[in-house]
Design a protein around this motif. Structure first.
Motif, mmCIF file in Angstrom:
data_model
loop_
_atom_site.group_PDB
_atom_site.id
_atom_site.type_symbol
_atom_site.label_atom_id
_atom_site.label_comp_id
_atom_site.label_asym_id
_atom_site.label_seq_id
_atom_site.Cartn_x
_atom_site.Cartn_y
_atom_site.Cartn_z
ATOM 1 N N TYR A 16 -3.336 8.642 5.270
ATOM 2 C CA TYR A 16 -2.642 7.784 4.304
ATOM 3 C C TYR A 16 -1.292 7.338 4.850
ATOM 4 C CZ TYR A 16 -0.868 5.784 0.040
ATOM 5 O OH TYR A 16 -0.357 4.895 -0.870
ATOM 6 N N TYR A 19 -1.816 4.331 6.862
ATOM 7 C CA TYR A 19 -1.988 3.150 6.001
ATOM 8 C C TYR A 19 -0.646 2.679 5.460
ATOM 9 C CZ TYR A 19 -2.740 0.570 1.682
ATOM 10 O OH TYR A 19 -2.662 -0.370 0.689
ATOM 11 N N TYR A 20 0.148 3.632 4.974
ATOM 12 C CA TYR A 20 1.405 3.264 4.302
ATOM 13 C C TYR A 20 2.383 2.591 5.256
ATOM 14 C CZ TYR A 20 5.534 3.705 1.342
ATOM 15 O OH TYR A 20 6.657 3.430 0.608
ATOM 16 N N LYS A 24 -0.271 -1.277 4.942
ATOM 17 C CA LYS A 24 -0.113 -1.586 3.524
ATOM 18 C C LYS A 24 0.348 -3.015 3.265
ATOM 19 C CE LYS A 24 2.390 -0.026 -0.592
ATOM 20 N NZ LYS A 24 3.374 0.949 -1.117
ATOM 21 N N ASN A 32 -8.486 -2.855 4.876
ATOM 22 C CA ASN A 32 -7.722 -1.777 4.260
ATOM 23 C C ASN A 32 -8.562 -0.989 3.258
ATOM 24 O OD1 ASN A 32 -5.437 -2.258 5.720
ATOM 25 N ND2 ASN A 32 -4.356 -3.360 4.107
ATOM 26 N N LEU A 36 -9.261 3.002 3.866
ATOM 27 C CA LEU A 36 -8.919 4.099 2.954
ATOM 28 C C LEU A 36 -10.138 4.932 2.600
ATOM 29 C CD1 LEU A 36 -6.364 2.408 0.523
ATOM 30 C CD2 LEU A 36 -5.900 4.127 2.269
ATOM 31 N N LEU A 196 -2.414 8.701 -4.699
ATOM 32 C CA LEU A 196 -1.975 7.555 -3.890
ATOM 33 C C LEU A 196 -3.174 6.779 -3.356
ATOM 34 C CD1 LEU A 196 0.963 9.189 -1.880
ATOM 35 C CD2 LEU A 196 1.088 7.760 -3.936
ATOM 36 N N TYR A 197 -4.211 7.487 -2.931
ATOM 37 C CA TYR A 197 -5.431 6.805 -2.493
ATOM 38 C C TYR A 197 -6.031 5.975 -3.634
ATOM 39 C CZ TYR A 197 -6.193 8.926 2.134
ATOM 40 O OH TYR A 197 -6.104 9.276 3.466
ATOM 41 N N ARG A 199 -4.583 4.719 -6.381
ATOM 42 C CA ARG A 199 -3.754 3.562 -6.740
ATOM 43 C C ARG A 199 -3.803 2.490 -5.656
ATOM 44 N NH1 ARG A 199 1.662 6.468 -9.347
ATOM 45 N NH2 ARG A 199 0.667 7.093 -11.319
ATOM 46 N N SER A 200 -3.778 2.922 -4.404
ATOM 47 C CA SER A 200 -3.823 1.949 -3.314
ATOM 48 C C SER A 200 -5.145 1.188 -3.317
ATOM 49 C CB SER A 200 -3.621 2.650 -1.967
ATOM 50 O OG SER A 200 -2.341 3.227 -1.887
#
Length: 455
Positions: A16, A19-20, A24, A32, A36, A196-197, A199-200
């Motif tokens: 993550y 990704y962030y 992101k 993306n 994820l 977080l996963y 929501r992303s």
């Protein structure tokens, strides 16, 4: 289990973070999305991926030789004198299972609320979509092929835009992503990045739907105004996809992004070294097969008496007790007389053990007999049991030409007491049928994993 949960959690955090910091803000939303999902799946599998990388004999944590032939694992279960519900293992297990139960109930509640809304509302099927019309002041949303909307709230044009947006969620199977993360979140509820996963992924779903809507020729300004008018509506159905979910300036920025730079593509390639590094950290180091010439010459020697007794010493012990050289020439035969006993001993050079023979050694009576022997003799040390110490020990030993067990070593230890108990019992094992090479008995390496488990 503890090792699995720890490595899976660390892996998911690392993925993550990639990704962030790297992906992101880029507009390749489809990549993306699958990054994820794939990253989390890989983090669940990483604990099972163990590579053996070569190292030197001097720096390896294991012994000079690692046998390629390993027996199935034998587990020693502790038999407590009186069951205790308050040892540290049971406490953590109880907390974990309680968390699983609570999050599973919350998941069922979410499903129940959506199911109840479907049952109580008016429904209309159009093609592969089922439209659920409700009277509450809620934002439109979708869940699988159900599209929930209060059409009286909007004019005809707005309804068309909203329905198109939700249809794209259905077409791209976004609900499966959320269900997957919900189920994983139940099992790994303690993982700090699960939310977080989720929501992303929801944000990426909205990006994908927004861009797809604009590709249908809808005017961007009108679409943005429609999003702004959704701010006063509620978002209760967290399993669904909301038309106004996470209405931030980032969503507006993404609507204006249609291309990505070469640097953005390079960021994708940067992911690969991080993945490789993560897998390397989960590797185990094994010594190289080819030892240096000095190490290869350090053969063991057998002290053979004239009455047939055989006593084996390591090189160090030989030098200390008998003051004899540790390196014996190939053709040397050294005799030594013990004045006290009157016995004559003869030094002969011993053959190094093989890692694999044409016919591998086996216990007399078969593996079942050996495991019965281990079961009857291995004891769980009381102090280690009281401290809750568990784990797998790997014992290496040599099956000699006469079938006796020799050179018992701890290759991978857990605790001094547990290690000593495993070595003690392996040394006690009855003779085996020796390995054979070219029709002759040979010395052969073997390993056996022994796991001490309280549960």
């Amino acid at each position: 289990m503890e090792r699995y949960l720890l490595i899976a959690t660390i892996s998911s955090i690392v993925f993550y973070a990639i990704y962030y910091f790297f992906l992101k803000k880029e507009s390749f939303h489809r990549f993306n999305r699958f990054y994820l999902l794939g990253a989390f799946m890989v983090s669940l599998l990483v604990p099972f991926i163990r590579f053996s990388v070569p190292g030197t004999a001097s720096t390896a944590n294991f012994s000079e030789f690692i046998a390629y032939i390993q027996l199935p694992e034998f587990t020693v279960f502790a038999q407590p004198n009186a069951p205790s519900l308050w040892n540290i293992t049971n406490i953590f297990l109880s907390i974990y299972l309680l968390g699983v139960f609570v999050f599973f109930i919350l998941f069922l509640i979410k499903l129940f609320k959506i199911s109840l809304l479907i049952i109580q509302s008016k429904k209309q099927r159009k093609d592969s979509y089922i439209f659920v019309e409700y009277d509450e002041n809620m934002a439109p949303f979708s869940f699988f092929n159900y599209i929930f909307i209060n059409q009286d709230t909007y004019n005809k044009e707005d309804n068309e835009h909203i329905i198109l947006h939700e249809q794209i969620h259905v077409q791209q199977h976004h609900s499966w992503d959320l269900i997957f993360m919900e189920l994983v979140g139940i099992v790994l509820w303690f993982n700090p990045v699960i939310l977080l996963y989720k929501r992303s992924l929801q944000v990426i779903h909205e990006y994908l739907a927004d861009h797809r809507v604009l590709q249908h020729g809808i005017e961007q300004g009108a679409y943005l105004n429609l999003l702004l008018r959704q701010l006063t509506l509620q978002n209760e159905w967290m399993l669904g996809h909301h038309f106004n979910y996470l209405l931030t300036k980032n969503r507006f920025k993404m609507l204006k992004k249609h291309h990505y730079s070469k640097w953005a593509i390079a960021k994708v390639l940067l992911v690969l070294p991080f993945v490789a590094l993560l897998l390397m950290l989960n590797c185990k180091k094994t010594p190289q097969e080819n030892l240096t010439s000095e190490e290869n010459n350090r053969e063991q020697v057998l002290l053979v008496s004239d009455d047939g007794d055989v006593i084996t010493f390591s090189d160090g012990t030989t030098l200390t007790i008998l003051d004899k050289p540790s390196l014996v020439p190939e053709d040397a035969v050294i005799e030594w007389a013990d004045e006290e006993t009157g016995k004559t001993y003869q030094w002969v050079k011993n053959d190094p053990p093989l890692r694999k023979a044409e016919v591998m050694p086996e216990p007399v009576g078969g593996m079942e007999t050996m495991y019965k022997f281990l079961q009857g003799n291995l004891k769980y040390p009381q102090s280690a049991r009281d401290k809750g110490i568990t784990g797998q020990i790997i014992i290496e030993f040599v099956v000699e030409k006469d079938g006796s067990i020799n050179d018992v070593k701890v290759i991978k230890g857990v605790d001094p007491e547990l290690d000593a108990e495993a070595v003690r019992v392996i040394k006690m094992m009855p003779k085996w049928n020796p390995g054979m090479q070219d029709g002759q008995p040979v010395r052969t390496f073997y390993q056996i994993p022994i796991r001490f488990s309280i549960n």
